[in-house]
Design a protein around this motif. Structure first.
Motif, short mmCIF file in Angstrom:
data_model
loop_
_atom_site.label_atom_id
_atom_site.label_comp_id
_atom_site.label_asym_id
_atom_site.label_seq_id
_atom_site.Cartn_x
_atom_site.Cartn_y
_atom_site.Cartn_z
N ILE A 410 0.83 -1.20 0.00
CA ILE A 410 0.00 0.00 0.00
C ILE A 410 0.87 1.25 0.00
N LEU A 411 1.89 1.28 0.84
CA LEU A 411 2.76 2.45 0.90
C LEU A 411 3.45 2.70 -0.43
N LEU A 412 3.94 1.64 -1.06
CA LEU A 412 4.63 1.78 -2.34
C LEU A 412 3.68 2.24 -3.44
N SER A 413 2.42 1.83 -3.36
CA SER A 413 1.47 2.18 -4.40
C SER A 413 1.21 3.68 -4.43
N PHE A 414 1.46 4.39 -3.35
CA PHE A 414 1.24 5.82 -3.30
C PHE A 414 2.40 6.62 -3.90
#
Length: 461
Positions: A410-414
């Motif tokens: 999730i963090l990387l997707s941002f």
């Protein structure tokens, strides 16, 4: 047992995300010392209250915003810095936890992982405190005071020679003092890097592997900045401010040793020294509604006058950029420009050097303190502090690994959205228009930012 990290996901991977958890949950630690037998000064703390969940509150994120942001990224590489070969590479470990039937959507270690009766003693064991500064790691319980950092270190002044900036004559900004918060304002989410630096440098290791650096150097941080950790448009804003003759300082809740490394890395990426002075955790004052450490522009002005000879410096000639709307007290709120949080994030393996073989060659108390700290921070599995791993422990570890993988994904997707951030470009545009009115400049910038549309942050503002 070494910590496993999720394999770095490509920025091109798209995942449907309906509810975006906030990454702002980190356990808060307050100070205490090591056993007197070690006879050494350390930056350690004792845990207050129950072990915190490493969970993240949920926030609805518009898929339309994410889709449009990705489309924009394909057509225009907004805010991209020149690429540069990294001095170091992440150690990739393929994390494939066993499938577990679990309806819990919280990200982090489930609270029942700490429910064993024999774990009650964890509440009185010494642990490390965080060195990165943000509202996510500094709570009421942490009691952030000047005494939090007991290590002595030299305060670095970056105002030396070697100015490589454009030789523009100072104009109307020569009496402008610009103050920047560091974390989530100038740079993204550095917690993963600061955790490793903290473990390596703030523990008085007796044995350290030969040939291994202790702590992260500015050279280690530079590739992260170049890949996206440095906020888009910051270098352009800095160049314009220097052309106007403005004085730039950094004011952060992070420890000064860590902030100094990050600031030096930023200056190297910029190719010029631009930070006149660093104000850090020890320079924060009481009064913040969430933790006892508010920033004080009056204190900054006083220090700049006494130590840097800036006799013209006044609070009314200062503009302060911070992602925390409560960073200063009410009397100085007019000088604060609250900016959207910049949340670019990358993983960093904490146990590349501080692993089990290394810790076994050090005093048991040191190793035990580190094990407990990394479990409390959620960067090591729950069983890491236990000698024997039961079948139940294995299930909890698998649950933790699956949740960690989900969180990192999730963090990387941002990151794709973070790179589209235009805040610093908008600030630059407004300052260049209104720098002649220093008294009203913060209000002009706030109004300008309020009329612009930005990609959404994953954190609540």
């Amino acid at each position: 047992m070494s910590m496993q990290t999720a394999e770095y996901h490509s920025e091109e991977e798209d995942e449907p995300i309906q509810h975006m958890p906030s990454p702002d949950s980190k356990p808060c630690i307050a100070d205490c010392g090591l056993p007197p037998s070690l006879g050494m000064k350390t930056s350690l703390g004792s845990l207050f209250g129950k072990p915190a969940r490493v969970g993240m509150s949920k926030k609805v994120f518009s898929m339309a915003d994410l889709s449009s942001a990705v489309d924009f990224a394909d057509s225009e590489d907004a805010g991209k810095l020149p690429s540069r070969k990294a001095h170091t590479e992440h150690k990739k470990v393929n994390l494939n936890p066993p499938t577990i039937e679990d309806d819990d959507d919280d990200i982090g270690v489930d609270s029942d992982a700490y429910s064993d009766s024999d774990d009650e003693e964890l509440l009185v064991k010494p642990t490390l405190h965080h060195t990165a500064g943000s509202d996510s790691v500094l709570s009421k319980a942490s009691g952030m005071k000047k005494s939090m950092s007991s290590l002595d270190f030299l305060k670095t002044n970056f105002s030396g020679s070697g100015d490589l900036s454009p030789k523009l004559p100072p104009k109307h900004g020569k009496n402008l003092l610009v103050v920047f918060d560091m974390d989530h304002t100038m740079v993204g989410d550095l917690v993963a890097l600061s955790d490793r630096d903290n473990i390596e440098t703030n523990v008085p290791w007796i044995y350290w592997p030969e040939g291994k650096n202790k702590g992260l150097s500015p050279e280690f941080v530079i590739p992260y900045l170049q890949r996206g950790m440095l906020r888009p448009g910051l270098l352009e804003l800095i160049t314009s401010l220097r052309g106007l003759g403005a004085t730039i300082v950094v004011y952060t809740h992070s420890e000064e040793k860590w902030a100094t490394k990050v600031c030096e890395a930023m200056e190297r990426v910029a190719g010029m020294p631009f930070i006149k002075r660093i104000f850090s955790r020890m320079d924060c004052k009481d009064g913040h509604p969430e933790f006892t450490a508010r920033k004080s522009l009056e204190f900054v002005v006083k220090e700049m006058k006494e130590k840097d000879g800036l006799h013209w410096a006044e609070v009314d000639k200062t503009i302060f950029f911070d992602d925390d709307g409560n960073a200063v007290n009410k009397s100085e709120q007019s000088r604060l420009v609250k900016v959207a949080s910049y949340d670019y994030w990358e993983p960093c393996q904490w146990d590349e050097v501080v692993n089990e073989p290394m810790m076994r060659r050090n005093p048991p108390d040191l190793a035990d303190m580190v094990r407990r700290s990394v479990v409390e921070w959620g960067i090591a599995p729950p069983s890491y502090i236990k000698g024997k791993v039961t079948a139940e422990d294995a299930k909890k570890d698998a649950r933790w690994a699956a949740q960690l993988q989900k969180k990192e994904s999730i963090l990387l997707s941002f990151n794709k959205v973070a790179k589209l951030d235009r805040v610093m470009f908008d600030i630059r545009e407004c300052i260049m228009k209104h720098v002649t009115d220093l008294e009203m400049l913060p209000e002009k910038v706030r109004s300008h930012l309020g009329n612009t549309i930005q990609p959404q942050s994953r954190r609540r503002n």
